[in-house]
Design a protein around this motif. Structure first.
Motif, short mmCIF file in Angstrom:
data_model
loop_
_atom_site.label_atom_id
_atom_site.label_comp_id
_atom_site.label_asym_id
_atom_site.label_seq_id
_atom_site.Cartn_x
_atom_site.Cartn_y
_atom_site.Cartn_z
N ILE A 37 35.70 40.30 68.15
CA ILE A 37 35.38 41.24 67.07
C ILE A 37 34.27 42.20 67.47
O ILE A 37 34.23 43.34 67.02
CB ILE A 37 35.01 40.46 65.79
N SER A 38 33.37 41.76 68.33
CA SER A 38 32.27 42.64 68.78
C SER A 38 32.66 43.49 69.98
O SER A 38 31.85 44.27 70.48
CB SER A 38 31.04 41.80 69.12
N SER A 39 33.90 43.34 70.44
CA SER A 39 34.35 44.11 71.61
C SER A 39 34.38 45.60 71.30
O SER A 39 34.63 46.03 70.17
CB SER A 39 35.74 43.64 72.03
N LYS A 40 34.14 46.42 72.31
CA LYS A 40 34.19 47.87 72.14
C LYS A 40 35.63 48.38 72.16
O LYS A 40 35.90 49.51 71.73
CB LYS A 40 33.39 48.56 73.25
N ARG A 82 33.76 35.82 67.88
CA ARG A 82 32.61 36.72 67.96
C ARG A 82 32.80 37.73 69.11
O ARG A 82 32.54 38.93 68.95
CB ARG A 82 31.33 35.90 68.18
N ASN A 83 33.24 37.23 70.26
CA ASN A 83 33.41 38.11 71.42
C ASN A 83 34.50 39.16 71.18
O ASN A 83 34.34 40.33 71.56
CB ASN A 83 33.76 37.28 72.66
N SER A 96 33.15 46.62 61.06
CA SER A 96 34.55 46.86 61.41
C SER A 96 35.25 47.70 60.35
O SER A 96 36.16 48.48 60.67
CB SER A 96 35.29 45.53 61.59
N LYS A 153 39.27 44.13 69.22
CA LYS A 153 38.61 43.97 67.93
C LYS A 153 39.65 43.65 66.84
O LYS A 153 39.48 42.73 66.04
CB LYS A 153 37.84 45.24 67.57
N GLU A 189 26.26 36.65 60.11
CA GLU A 189 26.61 37.46 61.28
C GLU A 189 28.04 37.98 61.17
O GLU A 189 28.31 39.16 61.41
CB GLU A 189 26.46 36.61 62.54
N GLU A 199 35.06 51.37 61.23
CA GLU A 199 35.53 51.79 62.55
C GLU A 199 36.44 53.01 62.43
O GLU A 199 37.08 53.23 61.40
CB GLU A 199 36.31 50.65 63.20
N GLU A 209 28.48 40.68 58.47
CA GLU A 209 27.97 41.98 58.93
C GLU A 209 28.93 42.62 59.93
O GLU A 209 29.13 43.84 59.93
CB GLU A 209 26.59 41.81 59.55
N MET A 210 29.53 41.78 60.78
CA MET A 210 30.51 42.30 61.74
C MET A 210 31.73 42.86 61.01
O MET A 210 32.30 43.89 61.40
CB MET A 210 30.93 41.19 62.71
#
Length: 538
Positions: free
Chosen positions: A143-146, A140-141, A185, A151, A177, A188, A180-181
């Motif tokens: 894939i949600s990274s900026k 999670r951390n 992605s 990612k 969740e 992107e 949706e991620m």
């Protein structure tokens, strides 16, 4: 403040610094040697290099940890290690790595991610053990990274965890969740991030209908938007790569579920422009993909369509029938089927034609018969030949005109010679050929079509099939019975009847055919009948 190390003698400091440098140099050189291939990896494994590296993954020096993780990841990619216990042994430091990972900088996270995905790719069992080690927060951390690099690393790790394990895939599918991620992605700016996100969604769809439904329920709107955002001709490489992955994803999703197939057909492949004049008319967007210059794009398009139409006639009708009024519906439908003619050496395209034949469109596929027979003659690939056997059988069973064109007999001869008599054909392929021939012969309602099969035929299986069909044709057609006698076929059967090695079922069929003629005619064509007549005179 004084440096406490200054109180340590120089000799001791030099010793420890040398040890520190040696550990770093060791892991770096192993990493470089691993790039040289399996032979070098095998030689290093003989001296237990993995055990040495495993100890360095929890070293006090972060740089040494990183280089050892990268080296281990490269070693674990080698196929020769898949059958060993090493992947399981490498699971030991994972809990510690996951625990300290959040506090580390990006290069460290990338190294851990590379190690974990190399480990996960070995087997479903290893991937499931990894997933049970609280991987979800780490994924999670990442894939949600900026940061695009983090990612992408997280997405690749997720892909490797789910690509071989249905259990892991369902864990992710159950978490809206993550779906949706993945959808975010897929939009992107980074092409590599988008591609791996789509590939991950594709793997989540492939195991069962429940997974495919949940993935598509969440992502259909996003995927449709992505698909329709491309230019018609994919003017840049990014569009081509995205088109490949999207078509592969749709093919996986349509494999299980009719409703998904219908949605995909409606939303993507019916992109008809409102202006219906000839200059702007587009039948199906997917047809543009069938003619695409990129081989992977058009192959994925064929696979996607074959998955869609196998769900039944309503979806076949959507493909073949025009979505608006046209002067000649049959001409439109024929033009649809003709689009598949360049892909006859791809078994998925043959499966698609089989579905069309089965669902009332055999008359449209029949014109491709000569081309299909040429493919059958030239190809030695068993899977393609199986598909062609099913396709020909389906055409013969569902097309009235095909028999009149004598393609049935041509096909029977072709299958008999190329497959059934070939010593290189497998037993299962020969059995499939025999089954196809039997169905073909049952389609022949005219003795003229069977005549060439009767001539000099010695194979008992084929003779039995022909006799069964003759017993239904001859009693109801005097003209065909006459042709049968005049061609010498009745005499051939009487000779065959005298063969002691002939089984009783075949003899019974011959007698059944004989019953279609007057007894005197049968007697006249019995071998040595002249001797019988002479015995009556004497």
């Amino acid at each position: 403040m004084t440096d406490p190390l200054r109180k340590i003698p120089k000799e001791i400091r030099t010793l420890f610094e040398s040890y520190q440098l040696a550990r770093a140099e060791f892991s770096e050189q192993v990493s470089e040697l691993a790039d040289d291939g399996s032979e070098m990896i095998d030689m290093m494994q003989r001296v237990r290099v993995v055990e040495l590296l495993k100890g360095l993954t929890t070293d006090n020096c972060t740089n040494i940890q990183m280089t050892s993780l990268i080296a281990l990841g490269k070693l674990l990619r080698d196929d020769a290690l898949r059958t060993t216990s090493l992947p399981s042994e490498c699971l030991e430091p994972v809990p510690v790595l996951l625990y300290i990972m959040d506090d580390q900088k990006s290069p460290y996270k990338l190294a851990v991610s590379f190690f974990l995905r190399s480990l996960a790719s070995h087997s479903a069992d290893t991937a499931e053990k990894l997933m049970d080690m609280e991987m979800i927060p780490m994924l999670r951390n990442l894939i949600s990274s900026k940061k695009s690099s983090l990612k992408e690393a997280g997405l690749w790790t997720l892909l490797r965890l789910v690509e071989t394990s249905e259990k892991n895939a369902m864990k992710i599918v159950d978490s809206r969740e993550f779906l949706e991620m993945l959808c975010l992605s897929a939009q992107e700016p980074s092409l590599s991030v988008r591609l791996v996100a789509l590939s991950t969604l594709s793997h989540l769809c492939k195991f069962n209908s429940q997974g495919a439904s949940r993935v598509m329920d969440t992502s259909m709107e996003t995927l449709c938007h992505l698909y329709t955002s491309f230019s018609d001709y994919d003017k840049n490489d990014e569009d081509v790569f995205m088109r490949r992955e999207l078509l592969a994803l749709f093919a996986q999703a349509c494999k299980f579920d009719e409703s998904i197939s219908s949605q995909v057909m409606d939303q993507l492949f019916r992109s008809i422009v409102e202006d219906e004049d000839e200059s702007s008319l587009r039948r199906l967007d997917l047809f543009n993909m069938l003619l695409h210059q990129d081989d992977t794009v058009h192959r994925n398009a064929v696979i996607c369509l074959s998955q869609i139409v196998k769900h039944g006639k309503p979806l076949v009708d959507k493909l073949v029938k025009p979505p608006f009024s046209v002067p000649d519906v049959d001409a439109y439908a024929s033009s649809v089927v003709s689009v598949f003619s360049p892909f006859l050496y791809e078994w998925k395209a043959i499966d698609l034609l089989t579905s069309l034949s089965t669902h009332s469109y055999a008359h449209l596929v029949a014109p491709l018969a000569d081309a299909l027979m040429e493919v059958f003659r030239n190809s030695s690939e068993p899977h393609l030949r199986f598909s062609l056997l099913l396709c020909f059988t389906s055409i013969a069973e569902h097309s009235k005109k095909w028999e009149d064109a004598q393609h049935v007999v041509k096909f029977i001869h072709l299958v008999y010679e190329v497959v059934y008599l070939s010593p290189s054909s497998s037993a299962s392929l020969q059995q499939a050929a025999l089954s196809a021939i039997e169905k073909m012969i049952s389609k022949c309602r005219n003795f003229h079509h069977l005549k060439s099969l009767m001539t000099h035929q010695t194979d008992i299986h084929l003779i039995t099939m022909i006799l069964k069909q003759l017993s239904t044709i001859l009693p109801s057609s005097p003209s065909q019975s006459r042709q049968f006698v005049e061609g010498g076929h009745l005499s051939f059967l009487q000779e065959l009847l005298r063969d002691d090695s002939l089984d009783e079922s075949c003899k019974s069929l011959i007698k059944q055919v004989n019953s279609s003629f007057p007894p005197s005619v049968v007697s006249y064509h019995t071998p040595n009948y002249e001797d019988h007549l002479l015995s009556l005179v004497s």
